[in-house]
Design a protein around this motif. Structure first.
Motif, PDB file in Angstrom:
ATOM      1  N   ILE A  91      55.369  62.971  48.693  1.00 51.21           N
ATOM      2  CA  ILE A  91      54.148  63.755  48.513  1.00 51.21           C
ATOM      3  C   ILE A  91      53.690  63.567  47.075  1.00 51.21           C
ATOM      4  CG2 ILE A  91      53.122  66.051  48.576  1.00 51.21           C
ATOM      5  CD1 ILE A  91      55.277  66.827  50.610  1.00 51.21           C
ATOM      6  N   ASP A  92      52.496  63.009  46.904  1.00 51.87           N
ATOM      7  CA  ASP A  92      52.043  62.672  45.554  1.00 51.87           C
ATOM      8  C   ASP A  92      50.535  62.818  45.474  1.00 51.87           C
ATOM      9  OD1 ASP A  92      51.607  61.203  42.970  1.00 51.87           O
ATOM     10  OD2 ASP A  92      53.749  60.802  43.235  1.00 51.87           O
ATOM     11  N   ASP A  93      50.035  63.019  44.244  1.00 51.08           N
ATOM     12  CA  ASP A  93      48.597  63.170  44.022  1.00 51.08           C
ATOM     13  C   ASP A  93      47.840  61.873  44.278  1.00 51.08           C
ATOM     14  OD1 ASP A  93      48.778  65.842  43.321  1.00 51.08           O
ATOM     15  OD2 ASP A  93      49.255  65.368  41.246  1.00 51.08           O
ATOM     16  N   GLY A  94      48.459  60.740  43.948  1.00 50.43           N
ATOM     17  CA  GLY A  94      47.783  59.457  44.105  1.00 50.43           C
ATOM     18  C   GLY A  94      48.666  58.461  44.822  1.00 50.43           C
ATOM     19  N   PHE A  95      48.053  57.604  45.624  1.00 49.27           N
ATOM     20  CA  PHE A  95      48.824  56.609  46.368  1.00 49.27           C
ATOM     21  C   PHE A  95      49.451  55.585  45.428  1.00 49.27           C
ATOM     22  CE2 PHE A  95      46.010  58.316  49.616  1.00 49.27           C
ATOM     23  CZ  PHE A  95      46.860  58.425  50.702  1.00 49.27           C
ATOM     24  N   ALA A  96      48.666  55.063  44.476  1.00 50.27           N
ATOM     25  CA  ALA A  96      49.193  54.048  43.564  1.00 50.27           C
ATOM     26  C   ALA A  96      50.311  54.617  42.697  1.00 50.27           C
ATOM     27  CB  ALA A  96      48.070  53.489  42.699  1.00 50.27           C
ATOM     28  N   ASP A 134      44.849  47.331  42.573  1.00 49.61           N
ATOM     29  CA  ASP A 134      44.640  47.162  41.135  1.00 49.61           C
ATOM     30  C   ASP A 134      45.541  48.085  40.331  1.00 49.61           C
ATOM     31  OD1 ASP A 134      42.622  45.269  41.561  1.00 49.61           O
ATOM     32  OD2 ASP A 134      41.141  46.842  41.842  1.00 49.61           O
ATOM     33  N   ASN A 135      45.610  49.343  40.753  1.00 44.81           N
ATOM     34  CA  ASN A 135      46.398  50.314  40.001  1.00 44.81           C
ATOM     35  C   ASN A 135      47.899  50.059  40.120  1.00 44.81           C
ATOM     36  OD1 ASN A 135      44.063  51.704  39.171  1.00 44.81           O
ATOM     37  ND2 ASN A 135      43.991  52.848  41.079  1.00 44.81           N
ATOM     38  N   VAL A 136      48.351  49.577  41.276  1.00 44.39           N
ATOM     39  CA  VAL A 136      49.773  49.248  41.416  1.00 44.39           C
ATOM     40  C   VAL A 136      50.118  48.032  40.568  1.00 44.39           C
ATOM     41  CG1 VAL A 136      51.546  48.470  43.038  1.00 44.39           C
ATOM     42  CG2 VAL A 136      49.999  50.310  43.691  1.00 44.39           C
ATOM     43  N   LEU A 137      49.264  47.018  40.604  1.00 47.09           N
ATOM     44  CA  LEU A 137      49.498  45.844  39.772  1.00 47.09           C
ATOM     45  C   LEU A 137      49.566  46.214  38.298  1.00 47.09           C
ATOM     46  CD1 LEU A 137      47.200  43.145  41.433  1.00 47.09           C
ATOM     47  CD2 LEU A 137      49.680  43.086  41.260  1.00 47.09           C
ATOM     48  N   SER A 139      49.227  36.301  40.036  1.00 50.35           N
ATOM     49  CA  SER A 139      48.137  37.250  39.830  1.00 50.35           C
ATOM     50  C   SER A 139      47.349  36.868  38.601  1.00 50.35           C
ATOM     51  CB  SER A 139      48.691  38.670  39.673  1.00 50.35           C
ATOM     52  OG  SER A 139      47.664  39.558  39.319  1.00 50.35           O
ATOM     53  N   MET A 140      46.009  36.893  38.713  1.00 46.96           N
ATOM     54  CA  MET A 140      45.121  36.630  37.592  1.00 46.96           C
ATOM     55  C   MET A 140      44.375  37.918  37.284  1.00 46.96           C
ATOM     56  SD  MET A 140      43.652  32.948  38.808  1.00 46.96           S
ATOM     57  CE  MET A 140      44.758  31.762  39.563  1.00 46.96           C
ATOM     58  N   ARG A 141      44.670  38.529  36.160  1.00 50.38           N
ATOM     59  CA  ARG A 141      44.063  39.809  35.821  1.00 50.38           C
ATOM     60  C   ARG A 141      42.561  39.649  35.647  1.00 50.38           C
ATOM     61  NH1 ARG A 141      46.910  43.952  34.788  1.00 50.38           N
ATOM     62  NH2 ARG A 141      45.189  44.865  33.659  1.00 50.38           N
ATOM     63  N   HIS A 142      41.828  40.731  35.937  1.00 47.79           N
ATOM     64  CA  HIS A 142      40.369  40.738  35.834  1.00 47.79           C
ATOM     65  C   HIS A 142      39.995  40.820  34.363  1.00 47.79           C
ATOM     66  CE1 HIS A 142      36.500  41.042  37.735  1.00 47.79           C
ATOM     67  NE2 HIS A 142      36.176  42.064  36.983  1.00 47.79           N
ATOM     68  N   LEU A 143      39.678  39.664  33.741  1.00 45.18           N
ATOM     69  CA  LEU A 143      39.423  39.607  32.318  1.00 45.18           C
ATOM     70  C   LEU A 143      37.964  39.865  32.013  1.00 45.18           C
ATOM     71  CD1 LEU A 143      41.474  36.413  31.493  1.00 45.18           C
ATOM     72  CD2 LEU A 143      42.170  38.773  31.206  1.00 45.18           C
ATOM     73  N   THR A 144      37.693  40.238  30.777  1.00 47.79           N
ATOM     74  CA  THR A 144      36.320  40.410  30.337  1.00 47.79           C
ATOM     75  C   THR A 144      36.120  39.675  29.042  1.00 47.79           C
ATOM     76  OG1 THR A 144      36.913  42.441  29.185  1.00 47.79           O
ATOM     77  CG2 THR A 144      36.048  42.664  31.405  1.00 47.79           C
ATOM     78  N   THR A 145      34.917  39.235  28.803  1.00 48.99           N
ATOM     79  CA  THR A 145      34.576  38.628  27.543  1.00 48.99           C
ATOM     80  C   THR A 145      34.392  39.718  26.505  1.00 48.99           C
ATOM     81  OG1 THR A 145      32.201  38.771  27.868  1.00 48.99           O
ATOM     82  CG2 THR A 145      33.319  36.864  28.819  1.00 48.99           C
ATOM     83  N   ILE A 194      49.350  34.952  49.641  1.00 55.41           N
ATOM     84  CA  ILE A 194      50.080  35.989  48.905  1.00 55.41           C
ATOM     85  C   ILE A 194      49.763  35.826  47.427  1.00 55.41           C
ATOM     86  CG2 ILE A 194      52.356  36.797  48.157  1.00 55.41           C
ATOM     87  CD1 ILE A 194      53.426  36.146  50.895  1.00 55.41           C
ATOM     88  N   ILE A 195      49.403  36.927  46.796  1.00 52.45           N
ATOM     89  CA  ILE A 195      49.240  36.952  45.341  1.00 52.45           C
ATOM     90  C   ILE A 195      50.407  37.721  44.756  1.00 52.45           C
ATOM     91  CG2 ILE A 195      47.870  37.870  43.444  1.00 52.45           C
ATOM     92  CD1 ILE A 195      45.407  37.217  44.882  1.00 52.45           C
ATOM     93  N   LEU A 196      51.090  37.096  43.806  1.00 54.95           N
ATOM     94  CA  LEU A 196      52.241  37.730  43.168  1.00 54.95           C
ATOM     95  C   LEU A 196      51.851  38.192  41.772  1.00 54.95           C
ATOM     96  CD1 LEU A 196      55.355  35.599  44.138  1.00 54.95           C
ATOM     97  CD2 LEU A 196      55.056  38.041  44.441  1.00 54.95           C
ATOM     98  N   GLY A 197      51.846  39.492  41.593  1.00 63.24           N
ATOM     99  CA  GLY A 197      51.560  40.059  40.285  1.00 63.24           C
ATOM    100  C   GLY A 197      52.852  40.423  39.577  1.00 63.24           C
TER     101      GLY A 197
END
Length: 725
Positions: A508-513, A548-551, A665-671, A693-696
């Motif tokens: 039982i938790d507030d958030g799934f991730a 995203d949050n688990v990764l 896994s390739m993180r979502h980068l920003t300039t 399969i993506i492995l983070g």
């Protein structure tokens, strides 16, 4: 028959302009449409999104359709916020680790690349007959540079190269030095007359201000976050408070607000760290304010005036020539001192070419105070456009050669040691956490986990998360628990039927991730296997989805699977390996364990440009063979080198003959400008027809590239290869 005038004539009608001025919602809707569509189009054209946004501003502005004007209230407001956000993000995204790794080299190169363009640009301004204030601002346009090409370097695996880290570390010197000169030049401007005494007094104020923000704010933020920073909203409030206080202090001292925004981001950089708060702060500016700033820059460009005479073009050619020549000279001097090869020297030069954040701030700061004319502002904006195109193109060209030279010169590949750090850590069961929530993909996920667990003599932990409520006796919580128990019973029965040991967990938790990551940490899990979830929609884009949050937070590798058939039927596995300098071997370990269970064949592919020579192809194959030999596995994988101009299309074509594709896994980068870079994994997920399969890997492993030595992967992969000793 009613004949309508052409679209440009329609858009120039006064009535339409009045409607847009009176109805800001219509203007905002059009701007949002541009922000959504144009970056996608220009990414397909292999051009930076900011180029498309500036061109859109030119088309919609007074030079073409005259649909918008820069002085419009809504555009002026959003553009001002965008400039503030651009400077704040530039400070917030700066990685101080680069500077700390090579302080002496970064200081030397930073001094050269700051002084040479500044001096030559100032002299060019005086040569053109401009006064000292304007000439100094022209010089300030050139030293700072934006890491617009850093995603290319990261993709090629050159982040640990000494020349690259030195160049990125030198940014702290050029950015702060440029802002210091800009603040001093604007503050000392008094009725257009240069006063030495006034300049000296302002210099003292500027130094005091920099010390207050960089030292005082850094200490205050760390103290506040240490005591009250457990919650995300406290971190948000702390960051916002720092920004506003920095700007207020700048205004009270009579200094420019531009430096305040940058220094505020720089001051909270280390205290905020690599956290979800930082990503959300950057995202807010990335999706709205900064793109509209670039559109506004396009609105300010006066094309008729630009091509009417030769003075503006002449000025642009002079400034661009000084920019390229001065930064090339700085790279040459650095090459002579530290004996870099030519590929590294050209990479240094290409990395220092793009001008975005600080440079635009200088141009807009000079224009706002009346020092810069419209012609000078147009030159600065076009200079940003040119360097944003030339810089990444040069980097991709010369960095690829640097990669080839780097791994071609490798003689000894360090082998992974499997020394036991503690008896408990090596004897512990291999544990796989499988969150169950969707019955449609639960069957294949459990089957995948069972294959891995049986092969590694481990166990499966089916996990169900029931959303917590304010009261523990509510009917909603009871119903959620009952639903979770049914899913766990199905997962346990399936695991046991496949011969794998299973221990169901209900949390039982507030958030799934958060619940998934906390359970995996408490159970000391070695792997998390999840199904591919929805990545579209406003909420997923703003706050990320569960994946995203688990990764982000997981302490162990996370496998994100989209399986189109039973894992037991997987016979051929494809692993694209792009980063050859600091490759991740986790996908190969994962594939080898699965291949041993199914008697599958593994193929490792590397994609290079069609112009790659046969000698370089041979060197790549030899280098990958050396990397693979570290695993000491009974059935080595097949290695293929594919020449293709588009890596995504090459993978799609190769994947037609395979049952499973495994990607790191390739993180979502920003300039630094905040514009998002397209995710290769997302693109492949949409187009691949086979299983994927993506492995983070854990966050600490992604940050391990900032150490001076190669990352120690023993803890990460020990459980995968222990049985091969």
């Amino acid at each position: 028959m009613l004949i309508l005038p052409p679209l440009p004539q329609i858009l120039t009608l006064d009535s339409n302009n009045q409607v847009l001025e009176q109805e800001p919602i219509i203007s905002t809707a059009i701007l949002l449409l541009i922000v959504i569509v144009i970056p996608i189009i220009f990414e397909k054209l292999k051009l930076p999104a900011l180029v498309g946004l500036i061109i859109s501003g030119v088309v919609l502005g007074p030079s073409c359709w005259h649909l918008f004007e820069s002085e419009t209230l809504i555009i002026s407001l959003l553009s001002d916020i965008g400039l503030a956000y651009l400077m704040f993000v530039a400070g917030l995204e700066f990685n101080i680790q680069f500077f700390r790794r090579q302080q002496s080299r970064s200081l030397l190169f930073g001094s050269l690349i700051f002084c040479l363009p500044l001096i030559l640009g100032t002299l060019a301004g005086k040569f053109l007959g401009l006064d000292w204030h304007i000439s100094i601002l022209i010089g300030c346009l050139l030293p700072s540079y934006s890491p617009l090409t850093y995603p290319i370097i990261s993709r090629l695996g050159l982040v640990n190269n000494q020349a690259v880290t030195m160049t990125m570390g030198a940014k702290v010197f050029t950015d702060i030095g440029t802002l210091l000169m800009l603040t001093l030049a604007l503050a000392s401007f008094d009725s257009g007359v240069f006063s030495f005494a006034h300049t000296i007094s302002k210099l003292g104020l500027v130094i005091i201000y920099f010390v207050i923000v960089l030292v005082g704010f850094d200490w205050a933020n760390k103290e506040f976050l240490y005591r009250f920073g457990d919650e995300e909203f406290n971190k948000f409030l702390c960051v916002l408070m720092s920004v506003f206080f920095a700007v207020v202090i700048a205004q009270l001292m009579g200094l420019t607000k531009i430096a305040g925004f940058f220094l505020a981001g720089f001051a909270v950089n280390e205290s905020v760290g690599e956290s979800p708060v930082k990503e959300k702060l950057i995202f807010i500016g990335s999706v709205l304010f900064i793109p509209i700033l670039f559109i506004d820059l396009g609105l300010r460009i006066d094309l008729p005036a630009l091509f009417q005479g030769y003075s503006t073009i002449k000025l642009l050619i002079i400034i661009l020539s000084i920019l390229l020549a001065s930064k090339f000279l700085a790279a040459i001097f650095t090459k002579l001192v530290y004996r870099y090869n030519w590929q590294e020297t050209l990479t240094i030069w290409s990395l220092s070419i793009p001008l975005v954040s600080i440079n635009l701030a200088v141009a807009l700061g000079g224009y706002g105070t009346g020092l810069f004319s419209v012609e000078l502002l147009n030159c600065a904006i076009i200079l940003v456009l040119i360097t944003a195109i030339v810089g990444p193109w040069l980097t991709s060209l010369v960095a690829s050669s640097a990669v080839a030279l780097t791994f071609a010169e490798v003689r000894d590949v360090p082998r992974i040691t499997l020394s036991k750090q503690s008896g408990e850590s090596t004897q512990r069961e291999f544990t796989i956490v499988v969150p169950v929530s969707n019955p449609e993909n639960q069957k294949y996920l459990i089957e995948m986990a069972a294959l891995l667990a049986c092969q590694s003599q481990g166990k499966i932990l089916p996990l169900a998360i029931a959303a917590a409520t304010a009261k523990m006796d509510t009917p909603q919580l009871q119903a959620a628990c009952q639903h979770s128990e049914r899913l766990l019973a199905q997962a346990t029965a399936q695991s046991e039927s496949l011969g794998a040991s299973a221990e169901p967990l209900l949390r039982i938790d507030d958030g799934f991730a958060d619940g998934i990551c906390r359970t995996a940490r408490e159970q000391r899990a070695n792997l998390i296997i999840m199904g591919w979830g929805k990545r579209t929609g406003l909420r997923a884009r703003l706050f990320g989805n569960i994946i995203d949050n688990v990764l982000w937070a997981a302490h162990c590798p996370v496998a994100i699977a989209s399986l189109v058939e039973s894992p037991s039927r997987i016979g051929r596995i494809l692993i694209p390996m792009e980063n050859l300098i600091n490759p991740s071997l986790t996908p190969l370990h994962f594939a080898q364990t699965l291949a041993d269970a199914n008697q599958s064949q593994i193929t490792v592919i590397n994609i290079c440009d069609r112009r790659t020579s046969s000698d370089e192809v041979t060197a790549r194959r030899s280098h990958i063979s050396s990397l693979v030999s570290q695993l000491v596995i009974p059935n080595p994988p097949d290695i293929q080198i594919i020449t293709h101009e588009n890596p995504i299309q090459a993978i799609l074509q190769a994947a037609r003959l395979y049952d499973l594709v495994i990607l790191p896994s390739m993180r979502h980068l920003t300039t630094p400008g905040g514009l998002a870079i397209s995710d290769v994994a997302d693109e492949l997920f949409r187009q691949l027809t086979c299983s994927i399969i993506i492995l983070g890997e854990p966050q600490h492993d992604q940050q391990a590239t900032f150490s001076n030595n190669p990352p120690d992967q023993t803890d990460l992969i020990q459980s995968w290869v222990l049985r091969y000793k």
